[in-house]
Scaffold this active site. Structure first.
Site, PDB file in Angstrom:
ATOM      1  N   THR A 132       7.016  35.025  29.683  1.00 45.40           N
ATOM      2  CA  THR A 132       8.036  34.682  28.697  1.00 45.40           C
ATOM      3  C   THR A 132       9.399  35.279  29.060  1.00 45.40           C
ATOM      4  OG1 THR A 132       8.680  35.097  26.402  1.00 45.40           O
ATOM      5  CG2 THR A 132       7.222  36.718  27.381  1.00 45.40           C
ATOM      6  N   ASP A 133      10.452  34.665  28.555  1.00 43.63           N
ATOM      7  CA  ASP A 133      11.797  35.229  28.762  1.00 43.63           C
ATOM      8  C   ASP A 133      12.009  36.492  27.926  1.00 43.63           C
ATOM      9  OD1 ASP A 133      11.964  34.068  26.235  1.00 43.63           O
ATOM     10  OD2 ASP A 133      13.736  32.848  26.672  1.00 43.63           O
ATOM     11  N   GLU A 134      11.101  36.747  26.949  1.00 40.05           N
ATOM     12  CA  GLU A 134      11.306  37.913  26.069  1.00 40.05           C
ATOM     13  C   GLU A 134      11.194  39.230  26.814  1.00 40.05           C
ATOM     14  OE1 GLU A 134       9.543  37.878  22.223  1.00 40.05           O
ATOM     15  OE2 GLU A 134       9.748  35.716  22.007  1.00 40.05           O
ATOM     16  N   TYR A 157       4.952  42.492  21.343  1.00 38.51           N
ATOM     17  CA  TYR A 157       4.557  41.300  22.127  1.00 38.51           C
ATOM     18  C   TYR A 157       5.212  41.322  23.504  1.00 38.51           C
ATOM     19  CZ  TYR A 157       4.921  36.517  23.930  1.00 38.51           C
ATOM     20  OH  TYR A 157       4.915  35.407  24.753  1.00 38.51           O
ATOM     21  N   LYS A 161       3.658  41.601  27.358  1.00 43.63           N
ATOM     22  CA  LYS A 161       3.841  40.583  28.404  1.00 43.63           C
ATOM     23  C   LYS A 161       4.539  41.211  29.623  1.00 43.63           C
ATOM     24  CE  LYS A 161       3.007  36.701  28.357  1.00 43.63           C
ATOM     25  NZ  LYS A 161       1.795  35.906  28.694  1.00 43.63           N
ATOM     26  N   LEU A 197       8.443  29.051  14.216  1.00 43.10           N
ATOM     27  CA  LEU A 197       9.511  28.526  13.354  1.00 43.10           C
ATOM     28  C   LEU A 197       9.481  26.997  13.167  1.00 43.10           C
ATOM     29  CD1 LEU A 197      12.139  29.104  11.725  1.00 43.10           C
ATOM     30  CD2 LEU A 197      13.385  28.578  13.832  1.00 43.10           C
ATOM     31  N   PRO A 212      11.362  29.875   5.141  1.00 44.72           N
ATOM     32  CA  PRO A 212      11.786  31.282   5.270  1.00 44.72           C
ATOM     33  C   PRO A 212      12.618  31.504   6.533  1.00 44.72           C
ATOM     34  CG  PRO A 212       9.482  31.040   5.895  1.00 44.72           C
ATOM     35  CD  PRO A 212       9.968  29.675   5.560  1.00 44.72           C
ATOM     36  N   ASN A 256      18.999  29.683  14.699  1.00 43.36           N
ATOM     37  CA  ASN A 256      17.836  29.294  13.883  1.00 43.36           C
ATOM     38  C   ASN A 256      18.237  28.429  12.691  1.00 43.36           C
ATOM     39  OD1 ASN A 256      16.192  30.776  15.575  1.00 43.36           O
ATOM     40  ND2 ASN A 256      16.218  32.605  14.280  1.00 43.36           N
ATOM     41  N   HIS A 291      14.469  42.443  15.452  1.00 46.61           N
ATOM     42  CA  HIS A 291      14.677  41.022  15.813  1.00 46.61           C
ATOM     43  C   HIS A 291      15.649  40.853  16.986  1.00 46.61           C
ATOM     44  CE1 HIS A 291      15.200  36.807  13.774  1.00 46.61           C
ATOM     45  NE2 HIS A 291      14.821  36.719  15.026  1.00 46.61           N
TER      46      HIS A 291
HETATM   47  P1  NAD Z   1      -1.020  30.151  21.765  1.00 42.26           P
HETATM   48  O1  NAD Z   1      -1.093  31.338  20.879  1.00 42.26           O
HETATM   49  O2  NAD Z   1      -0.783  28.813  21.183  1.00 42.26           O
HETATM   50  O3  NAD Z   1      -2.367  30.023  22.608  1.00 42.26           O
HETATM   51  C1  NAD Z   1      -2.993  31.133  23.206  1.00 42.26           C
HETATM   52  C2  NAD Z   1      -4.375  30.701  23.652  1.00 42.26           C
HETATM   53  O4  NAD Z   1      -5.001  31.841  24.269  1.00 42.26           O
HETATM   54  C3  NAD Z   1      -5.286  30.249  22.516  1.00 42.26           C
HETATM   55  O5  NAD Z   1      -5.993  29.092  22.891  1.00 42.26           O
HETATM   56  C4  NAD Z   1      -6.227  31.419  22.326  1.00 42.26           C
HETATM   57  O6  NAD Z   1      -7.504  31.032  21.833  1.00 42.26           O
HETATM   58  C5  NAD Z   1      -6.315  31.986  23.726  1.00 42.26           C
HETATM   59  N1  NAD Z   1      -6.639  33.413  23.737  1.00 42.26           N
HETATM   60  C6  NAD Z   1      -6.040  34.389  23.002  1.00 42.26           C
HETATM   61  N2  NAD Z   1      -6.643  35.567  23.248  1.00 42.26           N
HETATM   62  C7  NAD Z   1      -7.621  35.319  24.177  1.00 42.26           C
HETATM   63  C8  NAD Z   1      -8.565  36.130  24.826  1.00 42.26           C
HETATM   64  N3  NAD Z   1      -8.671  37.456  24.586  1.00 42.26           N
HETATM   65  N4  NAD Z   1      -9.406  35.552  25.735  1.00 42.26           N
HETATM   66  C9  NAD Z   1      -9.329  34.218  25.982  1.00 42.26           C
HETATM   67  N5  NAD Z   1      -8.466  33.403  25.359  1.00 42.26           N
HETATM   68  C10 NAD Z   1      -7.619  33.945  24.477  1.00 42.26           C
HETATM   69  O7  NAD Z   1       0.066  30.512  22.862  1.00 42.26           O
HETATM   70  P2  NAD Z   1       1.123  29.571  23.601  1.00 42.26           P
HETATM   71  O8  NAD Z   1       2.321  29.498  22.784  1.00 42.26           O
HETATM   72  O9  NAD Z   1       0.436  28.337  24.052  1.00 42.26           O
HETATM   73  O10 NAD Z   1       1.462  30.490  24.856  1.00 42.26           O
HETATM   74  C11 NAD Z   1       0.681  30.410  26.056  1.00 42.26           C
HETATM   75  C12 NAD Z   1       1.231  31.390  27.068  1.00 42.26           C
HETATM   76  O11 NAD Z   1       2.588  31.067  27.357  1.00 42.26           O
HETATM   77  C13 NAD Z   1       1.241  32.831  26.574  1.00 42.26           C
HETATM   78  O12 NAD Z   1       0.902  33.657  27.677  1.00 42.26           O
HETATM   79  C14 NAD Z   1       2.670  33.078  26.139  1.00 42.26           C
HETATM   80  O13 NAD Z   1       3.012  34.429  26.295  1.00 42.26           O
HETATM   81  C15 NAD Z   1       3.413  32.200  27.121  1.00 42.26           C
HETATM   82  N6  NAD Z   1       4.713  31.666  26.624  1.00 42.26           N
HETATM   83  C16 NAD Z   1       4.813  31.046  25.410  1.00 42.26           C
HETATM   84  C17 NAD Z   1       6.023  30.498  25.018  1.00 42.26           C
HETATM   85  C18 NAD Z   1       6.178  29.775  23.692  1.00 42.26           C
HETATM   86  O14 NAD Z   1       7.301  29.425  23.322  1.00 42.26           O
HETATM   87  N7  NAD Z   1       5.105  29.494  22.964  1.00 42.26           N
HETATM   88  C19 NAD Z   1       7.142  30.604  25.846  1.00 42.26           C
HETATM   89  C20 NAD Z   1       7.010  31.265  27.068  1.00 42.26           C
HETATM   90  C21 NAD Z   1       5.777  31.783  27.462  1.00 42.26           C
HETATM   91  O1  DAU Z   2      11.083  33.020  24.060  1.00 40.40           O
HETATM   92  C1  DAU Z   2       9.739  32.703  24.300  1.00 40.40           C
HETATM   93  C2  DAU Z   2       8.893  33.144  23.134  1.00 40.40           C
HETATM   94  O2  DAU Z   2       9.185  32.263  22.056  1.00 40.40           O
HETATM   95  C3  DAU Z   2       7.407  33.151  23.445  1.00 40.40           C
HETATM   96  O3  DAU Z   2       7.135  34.084  24.448  1.00 40.40           O
HETATM   97  C4  DAU Z   2       6.596  33.465  22.195  1.00 40.40           C
HETATM   98  O4  DAU Z   2       5.210  33.365  22.479  1.00 40.40           O
HETATM   99  C5  DAU Z   2       6.948  32.470  21.120  1.00 40.40           C
HETATM  100  O5  DAU Z   2       6.261  32.776  19.936  1.00 40.40           O
HETATM  101  C6  DAU Z   2       8.458  32.461  20.870  1.00 40.40           C
HETATM  102  O6  DAU Z   2       8.888  33.689  20.224  1.00 40.40           O
HETATM  103  P1  DAU Z   2       9.958  33.702  19.007  1.00 40.40           P
HETATM  104  O7  DAU Z   2       9.742  34.934  18.243  1.00 40.40           O
HETATM  105  O8  DAU Z   2      11.316  33.410  19.506  1.00 40.40           O
HETATM  106  O9  DAU Z   2       9.437  32.385  18.196  1.00 40.40           O
HETATM  107  P2  DAU Z   2       9.262  32.122  16.623  1.00 40.40           P
HETATM  108  O10 DAU Z   2       9.028  30.656  16.475  1.00 40.40           O
HETATM  109  O11 DAU Z   2       8.308  33.051  16.007  1.00 40.40           O
HETATM  110  O12 DAU Z   2      10.720  32.433  16.057  1.00 40.40           O
HETATM  111  C7  DAU Z   2      11.854  31.716  16.479  1.00 40.40           C
HETATM  112  C8  DAU Z   2      13.054  32.297  15.745  1.00 40.40           C
HETATM  113  O13 DAU Z   2      12.954  31.947  14.358  1.00 40.40           O
HETATM  114  C9  DAU Z   2      13.129  33.812  15.792  1.00 40.40           C
HETATM  115  O14 DAU Z   2      14.490  34.207  15.874  1.00 40.40           O
HETATM  116  C10 DAU Z   2      12.550  34.261  14.460  1.00 40.40           C
HETATM  117  C11 DAU Z   2      12.913  33.114  13.523  1.00 40.40           C
HETATM  118  N1  DAU Z   2      11.946  32.843  12.438  1.00 40.40           N
HETATM  119  C12 DAU Z   2      10.643  32.693  12.747  1.00 40.40           C
HETATM  120  C13 DAU Z   2       9.714  32.431  11.769  1.00 40.40           C
HETATM  121  C14 DAU Z   2       8.238  32.296  12.106  1.00 40.40           C
HETATM  122  C15 DAU Z   2      12.407  32.687  11.131  1.00 40.40           C
HETATM  123  O15 DAU Z   2      13.622  32.788  10.849  1.00 40.40           O
HETATM  124  N2  DAU Z   2      11.481  32.416  10.153  1.00 40.40           N
HETATM  125  C16 DAU Z   2      10.147  32.299  10.412  1.00 40.40           C
HETATM  126  O16 DAU Z   2       9.358  32.081   9.466  1.00 40.40           O
END
Ligand code: NAD
Ligand code: DAU
Length: 351
Positions: A132-134, A157, A161, A197, A212, A256, A291
């Site tokens: 992730t970029d985080e 988180y 990562k 979100l 929210p 957001n 945040h």
């Molecule tokens: P997600 O939470 O939707 O899915 C995670 C998956 O991993 C689920 O299917 C869950 O069952 C499985 N999992 C969790 N714990 C496990 C364990 N202990 N053993 C086996 N399986 C397990 O996540 P996502 O949003 O699809 O993200 C996938 C990957 O991409 C993550 O590594 C996340 O850090 C990375 N990522 C996500 C985003 C984003 O915006 N969602 C952006 C950049 C990187």
């Molecule tokens: O940048 C990549 C990351 O993006 C991934 O690595 C994470 O797995 C993924 O969850 C995501 O993280 P964020 O925290 O940025 O995503 P989220 O959708 O939870 O929140 C997006 C923005 O919206 C963040 O600034 C928090 C805000 N937010 C989120 C929720 C859930 C709200 O204002 N209200 C909400 O209820």
């Protein structure tokens, strides 16, 4: 050597799109989806390909080293694309240890199984970590995250990562394992669990529930359609250089509050509501602890070196996403029943 690729987290949001792309695009590969099916994992995400002859599913937790070894030997795994993780920042704030167990300990287990299974021929195999970029921390209003930006994770988180990225690089350096890492910005699209979100707001708008928005809604995220991320993962897997990192993003920054307003506007149109109806649901709530203010990826390297760029404009992707949620009520009903209700109440009630 015929490829037998282990994709971890393949039942989750991004993983399911990666599995679907690989299973259908590469019938000559064996694709093994390994997933523990936590609250975020859902085999309904994979119904289009579940009967494919090159697809296998293993319900395994990456914290279980012995079970991982068995999967490597049973399927003759040649390569790994590792996505399994605890992925939600808010959950990491209430339970950091769960993130250490899966994201750090689980990743090291997976690296160990790969190292054991590939002993003596590590150079013929690839361990790809999807990150992730985080890990780069939080930006002020100017500048971008580059591949050379120092790590500065701010949430439990992102700390987990960042730690897993470091372990992957340590295995490359210490054992000469072929590894590649990509760090992607925020994804959105079909099958996104409604704790994040965009899907949370789509679900709440539909049900006339409060939206929210943390703090003043001024935080900025850089959004990419999930299928474009899956295409980027395909590109990095096949063309990425061992030992390298690739940033993935769409140069698509939004505050957001602006995203939430856009969703309200689009959904009023689609649901035949009077203009401005859904915006009344916007509710500013207590900010997320620690945040991060802004994320913004510079994706020049992957474009120039590997030729990948996003295929979709944001408004087009948002329309497709809203349509998907409106057409998949059954999916939403399943994922928002039971434990989701408890999670929602605990995080948002009296916030
Ligand atoms: P997600 O939470 O939707 O899915 C995670 C998956 O991993 C689920 O299917 C869950 O069952 C499985 N999992 C969790 N714990 C496990 C364990 N202990 N053993 C086996 N399986 C397990 O996540 P996502 O949003 O699809 O993200 C996938 C990957 O991409 C993550 O590594 C996340 O850090 C990375 N990522 C996500 C985003 C984003 O915006 N969602 C952006 C950049 C990187
Ligand atoms: O940048 C990549 C990351 O993006 C991934 O690595 C994470 O797995 C993924 O969850 C995501 O993280 P964020 O925290 O940025 O995503 P989220 O959708 O939870 O929140 C997006 C923005 O919206 C963040 O600034 C928090 C805000 N937010 C989120 C929720 C859930 C709200 O204002 N209200 C909400 O209820």
């Amino acid at each position: 050597m015929k490829k037998s690729i282990l994709i971890t987290g393949g039942a989750g949001f991004i993983g399911s799109h990666v599995v679907k792309l690989f299973v259908s695009k590469y019938p000559e590969y064996t694709i093994v989806n390994l997933d523990a099916l936590t609250y975020a994992g859902n085999l309904e995400n994979l119904k289009e390909i579940e009967g494919a002859s090159n697809y296998f599913f293993e319900k395994v937790n990456i914290q279980d080293a012995a079970a991982l070894d068995q999967v490597f030997s049973k399927h003759g795994i040649t390569d790994v694309i590792h996505l399994a993780a605890e992925s939600h920042v808010d959950r990491s704030i209430s339970d950091p240890l769960a993130f250490v167990k899966t994201n750090v300990f689980g990743t090291v287990n997976l690296l160990n199984s790969a190292k054991k299974a590939w002993a003596g021929e590590l150079g013929n195999h690839l361990f790809y970590h999807v990150s992730t970029d985080e890990v780069y921390g939080s930006l002020e209003d100017g500048g971008f995250f580059l591949e050379s930006t120092p790590y500065d994770p701010q949430s439990p988180y992102s700390a987990s990562k960042a730690s897993s990225d470091h372990f992957v690089r340590a295995y490359a350096n210490t054992y000469q394992m072929n590894t590649v890492i990509s760090n992607c910005s925020n994804n959105y699209g079909p099958n996104h669990f409604p704790e994040k979100l965009i899907p949370l707001c789509i679900h709440n708008i539909k049900n006339n529930k409060p939206l929210p928005v943390y703090g003043k809604g001024e935080n900025i995220r850089d959004w990419l359609f999930v299928i474009d991320h899956a295409r980027a993962i395909d590109t990095v897997f096949h063309q990425g250089k061992s030992g390298e990192t690739y940033n993935i993003g769409g140069f698509n920054e939004w505050k957001n509050i602006d995203i939430v307003r856009l969703l309200c506007q689009k959904m009023d149109e689609k649901l035949g509501r009077e203009k401005g109806t859904s915006e009344k649901l916007i509710t500013f709530v207590k900010d997320r602890a620690g945040h991060d203010h802004r994320y913004a990826i510079d994706a020049t390297k992957i474009k120039e070196e590997l030729g990948w760029e996003p295929s979709l404009q944001f408004e087009e992707g948002i329309e497709m996403t809203i349509d998907w949620y409106l057409n998949n009520q059954e999916w939403l009903d399943h994922v928002t029943s039971g434990a989701y209700q408890d999670y929602y109440t605990e995080l948002y009630e009296n916030r």
